[in-house]
Write a protein that holds these residues in place. Sequence first.
Motif, PDB file in Angstrom:
ATOM      1  N   LEU A  29      46.072 -42.798  52.465  1.00  0.00           N
ATOM      2  CA  LEU A  29      45.525 -42.944  53.933  1.00  0.00           C
ATOM      3  C   LEU A  29      44.091 -42.676  53.985  1.00  0.00           C
ATOM      4  N   ASP A 342      53.656 -37.162  61.283  1.00  0.00           N
ATOM      5  CA  ASP A 342      53.973 -36.891  59.980  1.00  0.00           C
ATOM      6  C   ASP A 342      53.923 -35.356  59.839  1.00  0.00           C
ATOM      7  N   LYS A 347      48.034 -34.976  55.579  1.00  0.00           N
ATOM      8  CA  LYS A 347      47.830 -36.348  56.491  1.00  0.00           C
ATOM      9  C   LYS A 347      47.307 -36.415  57.737  1.00  0.00           C
TER      10      LYS A 347
END
Length: 402
Positions: A29, A342, A347
């Motif tokens: 990411l 998530d 993240k």
Amino acid sequence: MTNVCPACQGTALEDLVRVERSPVMTGVLWPSREAAMTAQRRALELSLCAECGTVVNVAFEAGLVEYGGEYDNSLHFSPAFRAYAEALADRLIVRHNLVGREVVEIGSGKGDFLRLLCARGLCAGTGYDPTYIGPERADDAAVTFVVDLYGSRYSHLPADLVVCRHVLEHVSDPLGFLTDIRNALGGRDASLYLEVPNGGFVLGEAGVWDFIYPHVSYFSPAGLRRVVSAAGFTITDAGTSYGDQFLWIEAKTAPTTRPSGRIGPAAGEDVVATDRFVVQARKFGDVYREVVGRWSAHLADLATDADSAWDAPRALVWGAGSKGVAFLNVLDVGSAVRGVVDLNPRKRGLFVPGTGHPVLAPEDLSVERVGRVFLPNPLYLDEVRGRLAELGVPAEVVPLSS
């Protein structure tokens, strides 16, 4: 491009389907939306091996894929996945009598499973992974981590059991990879536990969002048996797990002679079942195109509704893992989906490669007007509904497949 099956070395490859816009690194990411939008993407050209049923991305370029510390595919923040991992660990501990013994995990990631296995099994472990970031020794188990790939240079280190989960599908030469493991084990009486995505699962409607660029191969049961046997292991058990999404094999060391040319049926393989698998797999191209077309139309309507009413409830995706990333990129969802939820706290605040969707923690939803949550993996349906209820978020949970 390759014209050889990585599993059985057969050359009877047939065009299957093209998958568009897959980020080269789905497990990475990005720190900003602008940076995420620059992530490299490639199409997958999937071909089917008519001899063993394995699917291979013939357009795969190994040089594009680089695994570093920012790569994160941990699923252990999910209670449902943790329950699966604990059950697997307990089965391996009993089956291989691991108390007081040595375990090596190849591709140990952040070390979640190896620490769990060694703590519950009262055994020692060494994890090898180039993406590991953390202390050399775990503080909750007798585990040491090596930031490297496992190979023959580590053959002096003991291993009664080698665990390798969700690594082989990333490898261009799985036979060479497994042979290196076998050679590193030398004359030891050692066992292997190998786990990969189940090719039989992904070649159906429920597996449409499982195709990602870092995966070179999607093994059929026959293909996995053949490559493991050819590398010098005797298969002792095999099956599927995690709602049929995973394919696994257990094996023991045996004499090894790397074959040249096509690898025929392995001991214990049901050849008739392999032929049926191939016949069914040939239909997947039509299944894939129908599912993608249907969801594209649905999301186009959703985007129109969202754009016409600024205060319309938001639609989100649950899970910034490979399935969610594939869904967002293949469909190019735009404003139809506003973000991704998530459970992994690492993240939170990052952005999905290719599309730039922000990643939220579940706690962020209490201030969002969420009307719908798309769920790429239906195994988490009860877990997600329960979490939303705890948060007081009355959103509809929509599985992407049954």
